[in-house]
Design a protein around this motif. Structure first.
Motif, short mmCIF file in Angstrom:
data_model
loop_
_atom_site.label_atom_id
_atom_site.label_comp_id
_atom_site.label_asym_id
_atom_site.label_seq_id
_atom_site.Cartn_x
_atom_site.Cartn_y
_atom_site.Cartn_z
N MET A 253 -3.87 2.06 7.90
CA MET A 253 -4.60 1.65 6.71
C MET A 253 -5.67 0.64 7.13
O MET A 253 -5.52 -0.57 6.94
CB MET A 253 -3.58 1.03 5.76
N ASN A 254 -6.73 1.10 7.82
CA ASN A 254 -7.72 0.17 8.35
C ASN A 254 -8.95 0.13 7.47
O ASN A 254 -9.98 0.68 7.79
CB ASN A 254 -8.13 0.58 9.76
N VAL B 172 -8.63 -2.31 -5.81
CA VAL B 172 -7.70 -3.19 -5.09
C VAL B 172 -7.10 -2.38 -3.96
O VAL B 172 -6.53 -1.30 -4.19
CB VAL B 172 -6.60 -3.73 -6.03
N PRO C 39 -4.76 -1.74 -0.27
CA PRO C 39 -3.32 -1.91 -0.03
C PRO C 39 -2.86 -3.32 0.36
O PRO C 39 -1.83 -3.79 -0.14
CB PRO C 39 -3.04 -0.92 1.10
N LEU D 194 8.03 3.39 -5.65
CA LEU D 194 7.04 2.70 -4.81
C LEU D 194 7.63 2.40 -3.43
O LEU D 194 6.95 2.54 -2.41
CB LEU D 194 6.59 1.39 -5.48
N GLY E 2 4.69 5.17 4.58
CA GLY E 2 3.38 4.83 5.11
C GLY E 2 2.23 4.91 4.13
O GLY E 2 1.07 4.88 4.52
N TYR E 3 2.54 4.98 2.84
CA TYR E 3 1.50 5.05 1.81
C TYR E 3 1.20 3.63 1.32
O TYR E 3 2.12 2.87 1.02
CB TYR E 3 1.94 5.95 0.65
N GLY E 4 -0.07 3.27 1.25
CA GLY E 4 -0.49 1.95 0.79
C GLY E 4 -0.93 2.02 -0.66
O GLY E 4 -1.72 2.89 -1.03
N GLU E 5 -0.43 1.08 -1.47
CA GLU E 5 -0.77 1.14 -2.90
C GLU E 5 -2.19 0.64 -3.15
O GLU E 5 -2.61 -0.37 -2.60
CB GLU E 5 0.22 0.30 -3.71
N VAL E 6 -2.90 1.33 -4.02
CA VAL E 6 -4.24 0.92 -4.44
C VAL E 6 -4.31 0.91 -5.96
O VAL E 6 -3.46 1.48 -6.65
CB VAL E 6 -5.34 1.87 -3.89
N LEU F 190 -12.76 6.09 -3.79
CA LEU F 190 -12.36 4.92 -3.00
C LEU F 190 -12.24 5.28 -1.51
O LEU F 190 -12.74 4.56 -0.64
CB LEU F 190 -11.02 4.41 -3.55
N ARG G 179 -14.78 3.02 0.44
CA ARG G 179 -14.15 1.84 1.05
C ARG G 179 -13.48 2.17 2.38
O ARG G 179 -13.27 1.28 3.20
CB ARG G 179 -13.10 1.26 0.08
N PHE G 180 -13.09 3.42 2.60
CA PHE G 180 -12.44 3.82 3.86
C PHE G 180 -13.31 4.83 4.60
O PHE G 180 -12.81 5.74 5.24
CB PHE G 180 -11.04 4.37 3.57
N ALA H 232 -12.53 4.87 8.29
CA ALA H 232 -11.13 4.75 8.74
C ALA H 232 -10.65 6.08 9.29
O ALA H 232 -11.03 7.15 8.80
CB ALA H 232 -10.26 4.30 7.57
N ARG I 62 -3.38 7.50 3.58
CA ARG I 62 -2.24 7.70 2.67
C ARG I 62 -2.26 6.61 1.60
O ARG I 62 -2.13 5.43 1.91
CB ARG I 62 -0.93 7.64 3.45
N PHE I 63 -2.43 7.02 0.35
CA PHE I 63 -2.49 6.07 -0.77
C PHE I 63 -1.45 6.42 -1.82
O PHE I 63 -1.17 7.59 -2.07
CB PHE I 63 -3.88 6.13 -1.45
#
Lengths: 337, 337
Positions: free
Chosen positions: A1-2, A29, A31, B45, B52-56, B102, B106-107, B110, B115-116
């Motif tokens: 997640m970079n 917002v 992670p 969650l 490995g999923y990051g919350e947004v 997003l 924003r990525f 990357a 993974r979101f």
């Protein structure tokens, strides 16, 4: 997640022109920040629940007339949509009004006091180029059916507890009285026109003491001693001695309870403190930290709101802005390094 | 906290007329239900994060043109407001489109896969008297930069994991292919007018096989065998044998991976499954439980969406409706008594 850092602007200088922007005053917002927000939320909600507050959620849209019941000014700055059946709906811009509605309808016959907490976002239209947030997440509580000063004291003691649960150590709570200045103003001059009164209170609200003195002078009907007293009130800030000097009896009763609870060292009395929402009837409060010139949140007593929805309940509550609370926690962590 | 039961109607028969209603399709969530919803959210969650999923989180309003980029039909049923500077904003009615935006902005640089996960509400206008929800909370994930069939398999394996984490044991995942029927339709008759094609697909979407046969007959250009094959496709539902019979090669590759992962017993292939959002390009899915005639959630592959925001990323995802998920958990608990 970079990805970019959570608080970086959405589109850094030199970014590719293809990037799709989000509306002003809104943001994504990412992670890393989200995980920190969730941690703070968990701590605060746990503090609310363990104090006997039950979490509720209210609709994203309310009927316009519901929100207008709270006061003519309160619902002025809000998003409105017209529904398929022609009804005007207003996006939630405040959580206290819907919860007063909820308490008066869904808990119509429940034994008071009623204790509610919430975590939900509110939406307010932004002025272009003012850097305001269009949307923010509020975490807060409402205590209904417990009058002043006991209700206010419970709320302030709980506020200290939740700020600590969020990870903050260095904070102050400014406490004022929504009606103390206006009562003094009206007893000094009972024949003010509504326009003059609004003009004077505007100077109070913007904390412009020079402007306040000018408005009082322009109005006439106040002698020098009265003007000095009113400007002095607006500037009065400090400990118990401020309450004694100005005979602020309601706040003196509250202060007694806060001393008993051992949280009086967190409080600064501020007799010029007013809040922009017009439903407050008694003690009002705002939370401050050294790292932010703006309040992290605030609240107060609103004894007349639930009655407008059909059940008289003396009530008070507060809400914290999650983004500001998070930034305050980060700033404190940074300062401790 | 002695209120009415969480799922009782807002205003029970015989309630006092003073009660203030909430807009149709909206509701208050009371403490007992809220605590259960929070417990399910935490479990889901946690399952996302540990995979490995990051919350947004994305804004409550997007620019109208952002949401329209996803497809002409997609943004049709949504709330719009005009901002103070004249820009048209649309309330979030879907979480996949903003997260594709997003990811692409924003990525932008990357390394995939990205993974979101998310937990946020969506708003859709309701038709009067249809009993639809105006607002619902979605919990879901997006996996971007991992093509079919590997991405689809990861999503379905994770879906099984999160449904178990929510407390469900008895559920099935219907899996179809958003382009399989249309490819078959177009290869049987390449000269369909857009109007005829839309009319045929409407019957598929409403799962009206009689209507589908009627539309195919009315169109002309299909022989009996082609009509039988297309109606048969729309009705084809079952295990691996369904994929073999209709030579559904993309889904056969996915099925191989699901067998390796040991989750094929959760899946029912459904070649007539279509989803109402028009950004899907490959495998689509819906989640069913015995206690509810409607899907708890769904999702699918959308390989062309992120590209519209400036970064080509093959992607898939799913979302679950928190209220339906909660009711399914309650129904299962009740049945186990």
């Amino acid at each position: 997640m970079n990805g970019p850092k959570p608080n970086a602007p959405a589109f850094a200088a030199g970014s590719v022109a293809l990037a799709t922007p989000v509306p002003t005053g809104s943001r994504d917002v990412l992670p890393e920040e989200m995980a920190e927000l969730r941690e703070i939320e968990r701590g605060v909600l746990e503090a609310f629940l363990s104090a006997g507050y039950g979490e509720v959620a209210t609709p994203a849209f309310e009927y316009d007339e519901t929100m207008r019941l709270a006061g003519p000014e309160t619902a002025r700055n809000a998003y409105r949509v017209t529904d398929k059946n022609g009804e005007v709906l207003v996006a939630r811009f405040d959580c206290t009004i819907p919860i007063a509605r909820l308490a008066a309808s869904r808990f119509r016959s429940a034994e008071p006091p009623l204790r509610f907490c919430y975590l939900q976002s509110v939406l307010r239209p932004v002025e272009p180029k003012r850097g305001q947030s269009r949307e923010y997440v509020q975490i807060g509580m409402e205590l209904m059916g417990l009058p002043a000063p006991e209700g206010d004291a419970e709320a302030i003691v709980l506020l200290v507890k939740v700020l600590k649960a969020a990870g903050l150590t260095d904070f102050k709570i400014a406490v004022g009285d929504a009606r103390f200045f206006t009562d003094s103003l009206d007893s000094a001059n009972a024949s003010l026109t509504p326009e003059r009164r609004t003009a004077i209170l505007y100077e109070l609200q913007t904390r412009d003491l020079v402007g306040l003195r000018r408005e009082l002078a322009a109005t006439g009907g106040f002698d020098d001693a009265q003007r000095d007293e009113l400007v002095g009130l607006a500037a009065a800030r400090g400990g118990r001695e401020v309450l004694d000097r100005h005979a602020a009896d309601r706040l003196r009763q509250l202060d007694d309870l806060l001393r008993d609870a051992g949280v009086d060292d967190r409080v600064i009395y501020d007799l010029g403190l007013v809040r922009s929402l017009d439903y407050y009837t008694g003690a009002v409060l705002e939370v401050f930290v050294p790292s932010d010139g703006f309040a992290l949140g605030g609240g107060g007593r609103y004894d007349e709101l639930a009655g407008k929805f059909g059940r008289d309940l003396a009530a008070c509550g507060f809400a914290l802005n999650m983004e500001r609370l998070h930034l305050a926690v980060l700033a404190e962590r940074e300062a401790a390094k």
